[in-house]
Design a protein around this motif. Structure first.
Motif, PDB file in Angstrom:
ATOM      1  N   GLN A   1       0.875  -1.222   0.106  1.00 33.57           N
ATOM      2  CA  GLN A   1       0.012   0.004  -0.051  1.00 33.57           C
ATOM      3  C   GLN A   1       1.001   1.360   0.098  1.00 33.57           C
ATOM      4  O   GLN A   1       1.308   1.618   0.904  1.00 33.57           O
ATOM      5  CB  GLN A   1      -0.827   0.023   1.203  1.00 33.57           C
ATOM      6  CG  GLN A   1      -1.928  -1.286   1.263  1.00 33.57           C
ATOM      7  CD  GLN A   1      -3.108  -0.917   0.099  1.00 33.57           C
ATOM      8  OE1 GLN A   1      -2.988   0.234  -0.247  1.00 33.57           O
ATOM      9  NE2 GLN A   1      -3.489  -1.885  -0.285  1.00 33.57           N
ATOM     10  N   ALA A   2       1.308   1.666  -1.228  1.00 33.04           N
ATOM     11  CA  ALA A   2       2.243   2.847  -1.359  1.00 33.04           C
ATOM     12  C   ALA A   2       1.889   3.988  -0.476  1.00 33.04           C
ATOM     13  O   ALA A   2       2.752   4.571   0.053  1.00 33.04           O
ATOM     14  CB  ALA A   2       2.252   3.104  -2.794  1.00 33.04           C
ATOM     15  N   VAL A   3       0.570   4.390  -0.189  1.00 28.65           N
ATOM     16  CA  VAL A   3       0.502   5.591   0.258  1.00 28.65           C
ATOM     17  C   VAL A   3       0.888   5.246   1.873  1.00 28.65           C
ATOM     18  O   VAL A   3       0.984   6.449   2.596  1.00 28.65           O
ATOM     19  CB  VAL A   3      -0.801   6.197   0.416  1.00 28.65           C
ATOM     20  CG1 VAL A   3      -1.818   5.141   0.889  1.00 28.65           C
ATOM     21  CG2 VAL A   3      -0.916   7.600   0.522  1.00 28.65           C
ATOM     22  N   CYS A   4       0.622   4.312   2.575  1.00 34.54           N
ATOM     23  CA  CYS A   4       0.749   4.020   3.845  1.00 34.54           C
ATOM     24  C   CYS A   4       2.354   3.613   4.071  1.00 34.54           C
ATOM     25  O   CYS A   4       2.607   3.211   5.385  1.00 34.54           O
ATOM     26  CB  CYS A   4      -0.120   2.536   4.319  1.00 34.54           C
ATOM     27  SG  CYS A   4      -1.769   3.352   3.959  1.00 34.54           S
TER      28      CYS A   4
ATOM     29  N   LEU B   1       7.708   5.721  -1.856  1.00 36.37           N
ATOM     30  CA  LEU B   1       8.098   7.067  -2.061  1.00 36.37           C
ATOM     31  C   LEU B   1       9.800   7.368  -2.047  1.00 36.37           C
ATOM     32  O   LEU B   1      10.103   7.949  -2.852  1.00 36.37           O
ATOM     33  CB  LEU B   1       7.087   7.966  -1.726  1.00 36.37           C
ATOM     34  CG  LEU B   1       7.505   9.578  -2.002  1.00 36.37           C
ATOM     35  CD1 LEU B   1       7.164   9.842  -3.442  1.00 36.37           C
ATOM     36  CD2 LEU B   1       6.578  10.532  -1.094  1.00 36.37           C
ATOM     37  N   ASP B   2      10.062   7.212  -0.830  1.00 35.21           N
ATOM     38  CA  ASP B   2      11.515   7.307  -0.605  1.00 35.21           C
ATOM     39  C   ASP B   2      12.393   6.559  -1.816  1.00 35.21           C
ATOM     40  O   ASP B   2      13.285   7.107  -2.078  1.00 35.21           O
ATOM     41  CB  ASP B   2      11.831   6.773   0.620  1.00 35.21           C
ATOM     42  CG  ASP B   2      11.340   7.504   1.877  1.00 35.21           C
ATOM     43  OD1 ASP B   2      10.777   8.757   1.644  1.00 35.21           O
ATOM     44  OD2 ASP B   2      11.463   7.244   3.034  1.00 35.21           O
ATOM     45  N   ASN B   3      11.985   5.604  -2.227  1.00 38.61           N
ATOM     46  CA  ASN B   3      12.897   5.153  -3.378  1.00 38.61           C
ATOM     47  C   ASN B   3      12.932   5.991  -4.732  1.00 38.61           C
ATOM     48  O   ASN B   3      13.940   6.076  -5.182  1.00 38.61           O
ATOM     49  CB  ASN B   3      12.424   3.743  -3.559  1.00 38.61           C
ATOM     50  CG  ASN B   3      12.699   2.600  -2.917  1.00 38.61           C
ATOM     51  OD1 ASN B   3      13.619   2.550  -1.992  1.00 38.61           O
ATOM     52  ND2 ASN B   3      11.770   1.697  -2.568  1.00 38.61           N
TER      53      ASN B   3
ATOM     54  N   ILE C   1       4.484   7.798 -10.213  1.00 38.20           N
ATOM     55  CA  ILE C   1       3.783   8.599  -8.988  1.00 38.20           C
ATOM     56  C   ILE C   1       2.400   9.189  -9.097  1.00 38.20           C
ATOM     57  O   ILE C   1       1.634   8.913  -8.065  1.00 38.20           O
ATOM     58  CB  ILE C   1       4.793   9.402  -8.427  1.00 38.20           C
ATOM     59  CG1 ILE C   1       6.263   8.908  -8.113  1.00 38.20           C
ATOM     60  CG2 ILE C   1       4.288  10.365  -7.060  1.00 38.20           C
ATOM     61  CD1 ILE C   1       7.370   9.868  -8.015  1.00 38.20           C
ATOM     62  N   MET C   2       2.091   9.728 -10.348  1.00 38.60           N
ATOM     63  CA  MET C   2       0.938  10.143 -10.404  1.00 38.60           C
ATOM     64  C   MET C   2      -0.248   9.217 -10.749  1.00 38.60           C
ATOM     65  O   MET C   2      -1.437   9.446  -9.956  1.00 38.60           O
ATOM     66  CB  MET C   2       1.070  10.929 -12.075  1.00 38.60           C
ATOM     67  CG  MET C   2       1.863  12.198 -12.166  1.00 38.60           C
ATOM     68  SD  MET C   2       1.901  12.698 -13.803  1.00 38.60           S
ATOM     69  CE  MET C   2       0.067  13.221 -14.142  1.00 38.60           C
ATOM     70  N   GLN C   3       0.216   8.132 -11.050  1.00 41.18           N
ATOM     71  CA  GLN C   3      -0.974   6.945 -11.114  1.00 41.18           C
ATOM     72  C   GLN C   3      -1.150   6.380  -9.726  1.00 41.18           C
ATOM     73  O   GLN C   3      -2.512   6.284  -9.328  1.00 41.18           O
ATOM     74  CB  GLN C   3      -0.346   5.720 -11.692  1.00 41.18           C
ATOM     75  CG  GLN C   3      -0.460   6.115 -13.206  1.00 41.18           C
ATOM     76  CD  GLN C   3      -1.761   6.346 -13.923  1.00 41.18           C
ATOM     77  OE1 GLN C   3      -2.727   5.770 -13.383  1.00 41.18           O
ATOM     78  NE2 GLN C   3      -1.883   7.088 -14.754  1.00 41.18           N
ATOM     79  N   MET C   4       0.011   6.426  -8.986  1.00 42.46           N
ATOM     80  CA  MET C   4      -0.320   6.246  -7.675  1.00 42.46           C
ATOM     81  C   MET C   4      -1.302   7.111  -6.649  1.00 42.46           C
ATOM     82  O   MET C   4      -2.134   6.601  -6.027  1.00 42.46           O
ATOM     83  CB  MET C   4       1.062   5.866  -6.709  1.00 42.46           C
ATOM     84  CG  MET C   4       1.949   4.715  -7.189  1.00 42.46           C
ATOM     85  SD  MET C   4       3.539   5.067  -6.880  1.00 42.46           S
ATOM     86  CE  MET C   4       3.654   5.108  -4.991  1.00 42.46           C
ATOM     87  N   VAL C   5      -1.105   8.520  -6.867  1.00 42.90           N
ATOM     88  CA  VAL C   5      -1.736   9.462  -6.409  1.00 42.90           C
ATOM     89  C   VAL C   5      -3.197   9.557  -6.927  1.00 42.90           C
ATOM     90  O   VAL C   5      -4.067   9.523  -5.954  1.00 42.90           O
ATOM     91  CB  VAL C   5      -1.109  11.003  -6.515  1.00 42.90           C
ATOM     92  CG1 VAL C   5      -2.020  11.788  -5.987  1.00 42.90           C
ATOM     93  CG2 VAL C   5       0.061  11.034  -5.806  1.00 42.90           C
ATOM     94  N   LYS C   6      -3.563   9.063  -8.125  1.00 46.19           N
ATOM     95  CA  LYS C   6      -4.688   8.885  -8.515  1.00 46.19           C
ATOM     96  C   LYS C   6      -5.630   7.705  -7.954  1.00 46.19           C
ATOM     97  O   LYS C   6      -6.657   8.014  -7.668  1.00 46.19           O
ATOM     98  CB  LYS C   6      -4.546   8.753 -10.252  1.00 46.19           C
ATOM     99  CG  LYS C   6      -5.883   9.061 -10.723  1.00 46.19           C
ATOM    100  CD  LYS C   6      -5.731   8.908 -12.433  1.00 46.19           C
ATOM    101  CE  LYS C   6      -7.183   8.772 -13.209  1.00 46.19           C
ATOM    102  NZ  LYS C   6      -6.949   8.850 -14.452  1.00 46.19           N
ATOM    103  N   SER C   7      -4.944   6.578  -7.683  1.00 40.37           N
ATOM    104  CA  SER C   7      -5.530   5.612  -7.263  1.00 40.37           C
ATOM    105  C   SER C   7      -5.945   6.038  -5.828  1.00 40.37           C
ATOM    106  O   SER C   7      -6.804   5.247  -5.329  1.00 40.37           O
ATOM    107  CB  SER C   7      -4.473   4.432  -7.499  1.00 40.37           C
ATOM    108  OG  SER C   7      -3.401   4.628  -6.523  1.00 40.37           O
TER     109      SER C   7
END
Length: 202
Positions: free
Chosen positions: A48-51, A56-58, A144-150
């Protein structure tokens, strides 16, 4: 003594092979079914990328490498025309007071500006080493844009202009400096946002 041990081991393998052959196809199928029945396939659980801020640090680490690699790139990396970039300064107090829709639109708007600038730089860059950095960074920004959108699909489905201030530049060095600072600032704060994390995992 060593020869006797080797001979006994060799005879044991031969007998086991003979027993497998004697079982025939039905027996062999039974053994395979038993093996696969007891062996449960491992489930791959996506992060869960946002958690998990490590995701993101990578990207931030790669952005830092990219910024360092073009730090001394001056005249050879000047691009024709200006590119609009987001301002990276952020007040932590003001950011905490913003609601999630405002944060999401601001982050996604800044990433879109960066993606557009890096894509134009990709089309105009002739330096091979710099081109690799540009292409890699463009791919990362899109991810990253796709992650934020999801994380916030409903919020970002409404067309809204970027909420942050912008400025213009024409150098690759500035583009990657802004890219790194934007990830370390607003994007990282958004990834750490508790409300966004709950929305992503609900």
């Amino acid at each position: 003594m060593g020869n006797r041990f080797t001979h006994a081991r060799s005879r044991k393998v031969t007998e086991e092979d003979y027993e497998v052959l004697e079982m025939g196809t039905p027996g062999l199928l039974t053994v395979l079914v038993m093996l696969f029945g007891y062996t449960k396939p491992a489930k791959s659980t996506p992060l869960q990328a946002v958690c998990d801020i490590r995701v993101l640090d990578n990207y931030i680490k790669e952005a830092k490498i990219a910024a360092d690699s073009v730090k001394r790139c001056e005249e050879n990396c000047a691009l024709p025309g200006n590119f609009t970039l987001p301002r990276t300064s952020v007040s932590y107090r003001e950011w905490a007071e913003k609601d999630l829709p405002t944060k999401a639109v601001e982050v996604q708007g800044g990433l879109k500006l960066l993606a557009a600038a890096v894509q134009k730089a990709q089309n105009l860059t002739v330096n091979g080493n710099v081109l690799y950095v540009v292409e890699r960074s463009y791919s990362n920004i899109r991810s990253i844009m796709q992650m934020v959108k999801s994380f916030t699909p409903v919020i970002l489905s409404v067309e809204q202009p970027p909420a942050q201030a912008t400025f213009n530049s024409r150098t690759v060095r500035t583009i990657f400096h802004v890219y790194l600072n934007f990830l370390q600032g607003k994007v990282r704060l958004f990834f750490l946002d508790t409300e966004a994390c709950n929305l992503a995992t609900s």
